[in-house]
Design an enzyme around this catalytic site. Sequence first.
Site, PDB file in Angstrom:
ATOM      1  N   CYS A 175       0.827  -1.210   0.000  1.00  0.00           N
ATOM      2  CA  CYS A 175       0.000   0.000   0.000  1.00  0.00           C
ATOM      3  C   CYS A 175       0.867   1.269   0.000  1.00  0.00           C
ATOM      4  O   CYS A 175       1.513   1.586   0.996  1.00  0.00           O
ATOM      5  CB  CYS A 175      -0.908  -0.043   1.229  1.00  0.00           C
ATOM      6  SG  CYS A 175      -1.774   1.487   1.593  1.00  0.00           S
ATOM      7  N   CYS A 204      -0.070   3.912   2.598  1.00  0.00           N
ATOM      8  CA  CYS A 204       0.345   3.439   3.929  1.00  0.00           C
ATOM      9  C   CYS A 204       1.798   3.829   4.195  1.00  0.00           C
ATOM     10  O   CYS A 204       2.141   4.278   5.289  1.00  0.00           O
ATOM     11  CB  CYS A 204       0.201   1.924   4.038  1.00  0.00           C
ATOM     12  SG  CYS A 204      -1.487   1.323   3.827  1.00  0.00           S
TER      13      CYS A 204
END
Length: 115
Positions: free
Chosen positions: A38, A41
């Site tokens: 991600c 993230c």
Amino acid sequence: MSQSTALNPVLTITDAEFADEVLASDVPVLVDFTAAWCGPCRMLSPVLDRIAEEAEGRLKIVKLDVDTSPATPAAYGVLSMPTLMVFQGGEPVKSMVGARPQRRLVEELSDVVEL
């Protein structure tokens, strides 16, 4: 269990550690539901590190990888990464989806914990 340190104030936990580290905590806990793949993230990670340092003793921040620990995200209906969920007294009290700058995140957390 991965310990938080001065170099890394954010603790990485698993499904097995969730109850002890989050639900039983005596301070509010911000859980970062994250994944290695991600991009947002990864962008959020240094923001969480700075907040964890500044809020030590008032807010605990932990990361939980949804791929290696899928039971907890499923239990709380986490579908998107990153999802940030604040737990207080063993209950989720706030949920936010997506990366955000530090100032905005601190503002959003202000109704739950003073940073």
